[in-house]
Design an enzyme around this catalytic site. Structure first.
Site, mmCIF file in Angstrom:
data_model
loop_
_atom_site.group_PDB
_atom_site.id
_atom_site.type_symbol
_atom_site.label_atom_id
_atom_site.label_comp_id
_atom_site.label_asym_id
_atom_site.label_seq_id
_atom_site.Cartn_x
_atom_site.Cartn_y
_atom_site.Cartn_z
ATOM 1 N N ASP A 1 35.801 42.626 37.040
ATOM 2 C CA ASP A 1 36.745 41.513 37.213
ATOM 3 C C ASP A 1 37.834 41.641 36.165
ATOM 4 O OD1 ASP A 1 37.861 38.678 37.313
ATOM 5 O OD2 ASP A 1 36.191 38.456 38.706
ATOM 6 N N VAL B 1 41.993 45.551 39.922
ATOM 7 C CA VAL B 1 41.876 46.396 41.129
ATOM 8 C C VAL B 1 43.221 46.930 41.615
ATOM 9 C CG1 VAL B 1 39.740 45.299 41.959
ATOM 10 C CG2 VAL B 1 41.970 44.417 42.737
ATOM 11 N N TYR C 1 49.438 35.530 52.946
ATOM 12 C CA TYR C 1 48.010 35.833 52.742
ATOM 13 C C TYR C 1 47.419 36.393 54.039
ATOM 14 C CZ TYR C 1 43.056 34.702 51.626
ATOM 15 O OH TYR C 1 41.705 34.743 51.401
ATOM 16 N N LYS D 1 45.357 39.925 54.562
ATOM 17 C CA LYS D 1 43.971 39.984 55.041
ATOM 18 C C LYS D 1 43.871 40.696 56.394
ATOM 19 C CE LYS D 1 41.897 38.172 51.536
ATOM 20 N NZ LYS D 1 40.916 38.946 50.764
ATOM 21 N N THR E 1 34.696 27.536 46.596
ATOM 22 C CA THR E 1 34.783 28.373 45.385
ATOM 23 C C THR E 1 36.013 27.900 44.594
ATOM 24 O OG1 THR E 1 36.334 29.989 46.307
ATOM 25 C CG2 THR E 1 33.979 30.413 46.701
#
Ligand SMILES: NC(=O)c1ccc[n+]([C@@H]2O[C@H](COP(=O)([O-])OP(=O)(O)OC[C@H]3O[C@@H](n4cnc5c(N)ncnc54)[C@H](O)[C@@H]3O)[C@@H](O)[C@H]2O)c1
Length: 256
Positions: free
Chosen positions: A37, A64, A155, A159, A192
């Site tokens: 992370d 990443v 977004y 995705k 989350t």
């Protein structure tokens, strides 16, 4: 026998939410887990949770979006374990913004993590998996990679790219017979920190939350564990005939 006994798993963005839960579940099922992370504090917490339960894990700080960091993280995994069996490309960011006010810089930033991060993971993950006889790559897309959402159009683009990148790479691996399966998971609204932030960006409060809850025909939001269980399944040999597939875990949103 645990479901991923002795496998080596790397989970990106594992310092929070779906990534943390996936790392914990994989460890519970016998995997040695590399937790990566940007956020070192969150990563350390995930490792602590795993080791407190008797599992094996260690943390590497990892952006990443950076190719060099993928190379050093995977070199460390190879040095320590000599193999990589499971890669969960989970790290992601969620831009809640109309397209007209999304800057090119923001669009590129989101894609650098959500798309380029997954591309780099697949590219270099395959290399190490091939050396150790195959493996399973699970890419966390979204229902926003299947259908449009008005609150986050950019977004959706990122995705959607993950969805077809998954299928293309899965077909290449199948053709090469390298024993690497690649699948995507498409979560709906899962409780989350990312979703909490997204709801705040939309004004927050009970009305916004109810809106998200009511989106799912099942009547409530999902929890991280719902995704983690899907990750364990796709990572394990139980899914040995599944590649290029999309596992939708959304309380029925996209079935309606
Ligand atoms: N929560 C949901 O409702 C939902 C729905 C669909 C898809 N998803 C996807 O699931 C994945 C996980 O989301 P979450 O809800 O757990 O979010 P989260 O914000 O709780 O966790 C994401 C983690 O990714 C890390 N991260 C962000 N940028 C990074 C980078 N450049 N390099 C490495 N790590 C980075 C963050 O530090 C954080 O720990 C994301 O790809 C997200 O798009 C989430």
């Amino acid at each position: 026998m645990a479901r991923v006994e002795d496998k080596v798993a790397l989970v990106t963005g594992a310092g929070s939410g779906l990534g943390r839960s996936s790392a914990v579940r994989l460890a519970e099922e016998g995997a040695r887990v590399v937790v990566t992370d940007l956020n070192a504090e969150g990563g350390a917490e995930t490792v602590a949770q795993i080791t407190a339960a008797g599992g094996e894990a260690f943390f590497l700080q990892h952006n990443v979006a950076e190719e060099e960091e993928w190379l050093s993280v995977l070199a460390e995994v190879e040095k320590r374990y000599g193999q990589l069996d499971i890669l969960v490309n989970n790290a992601g960011v969620f831009l809640v913004k109309p397209i007209a006010t999304t800057s090119l810089e923001e669009f590129r930033w989101q894609n650098s993590i959500n798309v380029e991060g997954v591309f780099l993971g697949i590219k270099y993950g395959i290399e190490l998996m091939e050396k150790s006889g195959g493996g399973s790559i699970v890419n966390i897309s979204s229902i926003a990679g299947l259908v449009g959402t008005a609150v986050s159009p950019a977004y959706c683009g990122s995705k959607g790219a993950v969805r077809l990148l998954t299928k293309g790479c899965a077909m290449e691996c199948a053709q090469k017979r390298n024993k690497i399966r690649i699948n995507s998971i498409h979560p709906g609204g899962m409780l989350t920190p990312m979703l909490e932030e997204g709801m705040k960006a939309l004004g927050g409060g009970d009305k916004v939350r109810k809106g998200f809850e009511n989106m799912a025909p099942i009547g409530h939001l999902g929890e991280a564990l719902d995704i983690a269980n899907g990750v364990v399944y796709l990572a394990s040999e139980e899914a040995k005939y599944i590649t290029g597939a999309e596992l939708v875990i959304d309380g029925g949103i996209t079935a309606a």
